[in-house]
Design an enzyme around this catalytic site. Structure first.
Site, PDB file in Angstrom:
ATOM      1  N   TYR A 356      53.302 -17.164 -54.306  1.00  0.00           N
ATOM      2  CA  TYR A 356      52.099 -17.338 -55.135  1.00  0.00           C
ATOM      3  C   TYR A 356      50.952 -16.543 -54.510  1.00  0.00           C
ATOM      4  CZ  TYR A 356      48.850 -20.170 -58.067  1.00  0.00           C
ATOM      5  OH  TYR A 356      47.923 -20.609 -58.983  1.00  0.00           O
ATOM      6  N   CYS A 357      50.343 -15.658 -55.309  1.00  0.00           N
ATOM      7  CA  CYS A 357      49.156 -14.910 -54.884  1.00  0.00           C
ATOM      8  C   CYS A 357      49.452 -14.101 -53.608  1.00  0.00           C
ATOM      9  CB  CYS A 357      47.985 -15.863 -54.703  1.00  0.00           C
ATOM     10  SG  CYS A 357      46.388 -15.055 -54.457  1.00  0.00           S
ATOM     11  N   VAL A 358      48.652 -14.294 -52.550  1.00  0.00           N
ATOM     12  CA  VAL A 358      48.821 -13.501 -51.338  1.00  0.00           C
ATOM     13  C   VAL A 358      50.184 -13.751 -50.697  1.00  0.00           C
ATOM     14  CG1 VAL A 358      47.676 -15.253 -49.912  1.00  0.00           C
ATOM     15  CG2 VAL A 358      47.776 -12.922 -49.115  1.00  0.00           C
ATOM     16  N   GLY A 360      52.824 -14.151 -52.405  1.00  0.00           N
ATOM     17  CA  GLY A 360      53.725 -13.321 -53.202  1.00  0.00           C
ATOM     18  C   GLY A 360      53.701 -11.880 -52.739  1.00  0.00           C
ATOM     19  N   PHE A 385      54.156 -15.628 -58.664  1.00  0.00           N
ATOM     20  CA  PHE A 385      53.058 -16.207 -59.431  1.00  0.00           C
ATOM     21  C   PHE A 385      51.793 -15.400 -59.147  1.00  0.00           C
ATOM     22  CE2 PHE A 385      54.803 -20.861 -59.110  1.00  0.00           C
ATOM     23  CZ  PHE A 385      55.865 -20.513 -59.927  1.00  0.00           C
TER      24      PHE A 385
END
Length: 623
Positions: A356-358, A360, A385
């Protein structure tokens, strides 16, 4: 000019005179002998005096505290820093040009006549009914902004000037596009801060509340303000309404593994059988993991467990001085360590992974490293994500990566870590009206109580970041965009090439995401080599992800063709109502649907299974 034509300059002074008469006429009763008998009671005067004394005393007490104990965030909150920013902005803007000032003056005069005419004032009086004002904005939606010509004029003039200065930025010649975008951001921040809604004397809603409560709202608002100043962070919600493991982060589980950087949580199954391949979730370490486990109704974790998935969650440690030497390599190594631990725990060949985000972005580097080492089979599938790997179109956060900004950030990490309140303030600035000024008005000026809203509580539950990692991330990824250059970066001694990644991948982007724009997230499809399913979800960075099917909210889009850009994807995309979660679980099962009984270590903490503690663990509670 024909003698019968109204002189605009005469009208300009005539209309405000009528306006002043209308505005102050109701206050005539306060003037000496003309004041109605009993209009102001002695106890009212005493109360107002007490309110003034309270406000003054509270502020003096706070100032005394600051003299003896300066805030840790002083470099960021230093008023002179923001004054310099405003001065730099003004020097760049053509608003300082006399010709431009004359143009604004002339347009403003026309606007004044137009607005006042709606109230029967001046030569352009046109209406005796509900005034129809030329500009609208939700900040001024309350009818009291239109009930009196003075406040109508105030907010219409503000909207006009904000509109014009933003147009100036777009029309400035010879400016590089990156600098223009940074100036747009600064202009928006300054105009949002200058809104008349943010000041008690120019906000009719606040003035009315102040009269109704005899100033008690200002006392309560001052209490809120000073509390926030002392904690160095704007409050959005009532923090006392939430308890980890009580009404947030509530899905049952156990911490089964721990390192100095993270704890690994395994959640207890609720089905008799589970997918053989377990799922491990890597949340961003710039926030707490429980965004994916807010409560039983919103929890992605709970939902995935109910689908028969063995779910693991990484809970990152909030940085302290012991993590001063942590760099990006350490987070990649931590992801590999977690993957290996889960594989060894169940004796399985591979895992499914979510980033998710960073986290990811980091998962993409992890996959590239595993492929380079011939260990790609450790990850059966990868889901992203709102994660970026190509930062060319990374959105408004690019406004914080110039040399000046990075030097300020570096100076704010004297102990080797960046205080999470700085990141919170940065993200709030991206949506200043919603996440800053809305709360200034409601909580500081109106003196309203804070709501008990779990998402806002999570948003303010900040984590500290390792200073070296943060600088490296901004420099190598956001500024220099090295991750998409084959072998431009090395992680753990291994060159990184995203073009090697063949892992089946599911990519989710948020249609209205301002932190990881959909166009930027899309670009992962241009760098990975393996099969990719891209899904565009309704809403933004959080609500686009945390959207349980039971809620029946938003929508998502898919495209089974071969679009070469996000624009092509949108053109032929099929819209589906509701949450994308069911689509994802169907895709995950297609990557391997073999099941095993939910027994033994599939039930964490059972007989013979040594665990560390109950979920959500200690690390998520560390400040």
């Amino acid at each position: 000019m024909d003698d019968s034509t109204p002189d605009p300059f005469t009208n300009m002074f005539e209309a405000p005179a009528k306006l002043a008469q209308a505005m102050f006429a109701p206050m005539a009763g306060f003037q000496g002998a003309a004041m109605p008998s009993g209009a102001i009671k002695p106890e009212d005067m005493q109360h107002w005096t007490e309110v003034g004394a309270k406000l003054q005393g509270m502020w003096l007490e706070y100032q005394a505290e600051q003299l003896s104990n300066p805030q840790a965030l002083a470099p960021y909150l230093d008023p002179s820093r923001w004054t310099r920013m405003a001065q730099d902005w003004f020097r760049q803007m053509p608003i300082a040009d006399p010709a431009k000032q004359q143009e604004l003056f002339t347009e403003g005069m026309v606007l004044w006549q137009q607005v006042l005419g709606q109230y029967g004032l001046g030569p352009q009086a046109t209406s005796d009914g509900e005034p129809e004002l030329p500009r609208s904005d939700r900040r001024f939606a309350d009818p009291r902004w239109r009930a009196h010509p003075a406040f109508a004029l105030i907010h219409q003039t503000y909207l006009f000037l904000a509109e014009r200065v933003n147009e100036m930025v777009d029309r400035m010649e010879g400016m590089p596009e990156d600098k223009r975008e940074q100036l747009r951001f600064t202009t928006r921040a300054i105009t949002e801060a200058a809104s008349p809604a943010n000041f008690a004397l120019t906000n009719p809603v606040v003035l009315e509340r102040t009269l109704e409560t005899r100033g008690d709202n200002l006392v309560k608002g001052m209490e809120h303000l000073l509390t926030d100043l002392r904690r160095g962070q704007l409050s959005h919600t009532d923090a006392s309404a939430f308890k980890l493991g009580g009404n947030i982060a509530v899905t049952p589980g156990k911490v089964v593994h721990e390192t100095p950087m993270y704890q690994l949580i395994q959640y207890s199954p609720t089905t008799e059988t589970v997918l053989e391949t377990p799922l491990i979730i890597f949340p961003p370490w710039i926030n707490r993991f429980y965004i994916l486990d807010l409560n039983a109704k919103k929890s992605f974790v709970r939902w995935a467990v109910e689908q028969g998935v063995t779910v693991f969650m990484v809970s990152w440690k909030s940085a302290d001085a012991s993590m001063k030497d942590v760099v990006w390599d350490d987070y990649v190594r931590a992801q590999i360590d977690a993957i290996d631990h889960v594989r060894d725990r169940f004796g399985v060949e591979s895992v499914n992974a979510i980033g998710y985000c960073v986290a990811g972005t980091t998962l993409a580097a992890t996959l590239a490293l595993l492929h380079r080492r011939g260990e790609q089979d450790k990850v059966n599938s990868a889901t992203f994500f709102t994660a970026q790997v190509d930062f060319e179109k990374a959105g408004e956060l690019l406004n914080f990566i110039d040399d000046k900004q990075m030097s300020v950030i570096q100076a704010m990490s004297p102990d080797g870590y960046l205080d999470g309140r700085v990141m919170a303030a940065t993200f709030n600035m991206l949506r200043g009206t919603d996440l800053i000024w809305n709360y200034v008005v409601n909580n500081y000026l109106l003196g309203e109580d804070y709501p008990a809203f779990d998402l806002l509580h999570w948003n303010g539950d900040v984590t500290n970041l390792p200073g070296k990692w943060h600088g490296q991330y901004l420099r190598d990824l956001y500024r220099d965009n090295k991750l998409v250059e084959a072998d431009a970066l090395s992680v753990d001694g291994t060159p990184v090439d995203l073009g090697l990644v063949e892992t089946p991948t599911y990519v989710q982007a948020g249609k209205e995401d301002h932190i990881a724009p959909a166009e930027s997230v899309w670009r992962i499809t241009e760098h990975f080599k393996g099969p990719i399913k891209f899904v565009l979800a309704g809403s933004g960075h959080i609500a686009g992800v945390v959207n349980p099917p039971e809620a029946g909210k938003y929508q998502y889009w898919t495209n089974d063709g071969s679009p070469r850009s996000l624009a092509e994807f949108r053109k032929d995309a099929v819209e589906h109502p509701g949450s994308w979660w069911p689509d994802w679980i169907e895709w995950l099962r297609a990557r391997g649907d073999a099941t095993v009984p939910a027994t033994g270590k599939r039930k964490p903490g059972g007989k013979g299974d040594k665990v560390i503690e109950d979920a959500p663990g200690r690390y998520v509670a560390t400040r």
